[in-house]
Design an enzyme around this catalytic site. Sequence first.
Site, short mmCIF file in Angstrom:
data_model
loop_
_atom_site.label_atom_id
_atom_site.label_comp_id
_atom_site.label_asym_id
_atom_site.label_seq_id
_atom_site.Cartn_x
_atom_site.Cartn_y
_atom_site.Cartn_z
CE LYS A 200 0.61 0.89 4.47
NZ LYS A 200 1.11 2.06 5.38
CB THR A 257 -1.51 4.72 3.05
OG1 THR A 257 -1.37 4.07 4.27
CG2 THR A 257 0.00 5.01 2.78
#
Length: 340
Positions: A200, A257
């Site tokens: 990610k 994120t």
Amino acid sequence: MSAHAQEHRPVPPRLAVLGAGSWGTTFAQVLADAGAEVTLWARREEVAREIREEHRNRAYLPELVLPDAVHGTSRPEEALDGADAVVVAFPAQSLRSTLAPWPDLPAVPVLSLTKGIERGTDARISEVIAAAGGADPALIGVLSGPNLSAEIAARRPCASVVAAPDQELADRLARWCTAPYLRAYTSTDVVGVEIAGAVKNVIAIAVGAASGLGHGHNTTASLITRGLAEITRLGVALGGRRETFAGLAGMGDLVATCASPLSRNHRLGLALGRGLDVEAAAAEVGQTAEGVATARAVADLAARLDVDMPITRAVVSVVDHGARIDEVTTALLSRSVRSE
């Protein structure tokens, strides 16, 4: 309190947190708020002294006052002595070199907070902890999820997932991590949770770069969605469970994120999109953005397994080979028609 009540009051666990950066320091607070006595190891004695004497770590979290149950040390043996569990919060690429000179970690549960893939070996972080720290793989768990440290340090409500090789260990680690503002769910999919947490960061660089180039929410939503598809393909190829990637460690962490200005990887991508090179972008962020070093390791792993990861390859071409971010974005969006 009566003597009888005192006799039956549970003894708080003694937990060692290795790494006093922003995430390690924040998680020391979480563990203390969950009822543990915590020893936080810092590489530099001046940082350890500030934690020990003032309950502050101004270099990373200047506003945070740590609970009294958090103690600082720069001596590994002091941090590990008598620990019921060890929590590892080193940056991914320095983890092996930090642990290698130390004695083996004690035969207690180890929880990794580190998100990344080791460059050069393509090893997952739990594998590095076992190899460099001498830890028993059966005792190593990992934590992931939407873990923006500044929000957790401010005690904003959130959830994370703790994965371990067996349910009993996952349950025990999760209990130690469950604070009034942090709910810990459990899993036995260590591989899936680790891959989700590592990749990610790479996708967040691409999403940040798209925003820095001036693209809108349609573009970023497309990159997040296709990024999740990449993460899932790699995780499943390595033995992870598909459902893990729809949960906190997968979609949850990816959204946080990719979307938050608190994310270092997102901020680094923004700087790249504005035209800075990688060194200048990293200097602007000021702290480790794991996605830069992890991107090549992820791409190598994907190539070895014949897993298609075009967003990851695009990030590698920018951060490792100096490609222009606008050219890479154009190439991604002009790929040939295919089934989703």
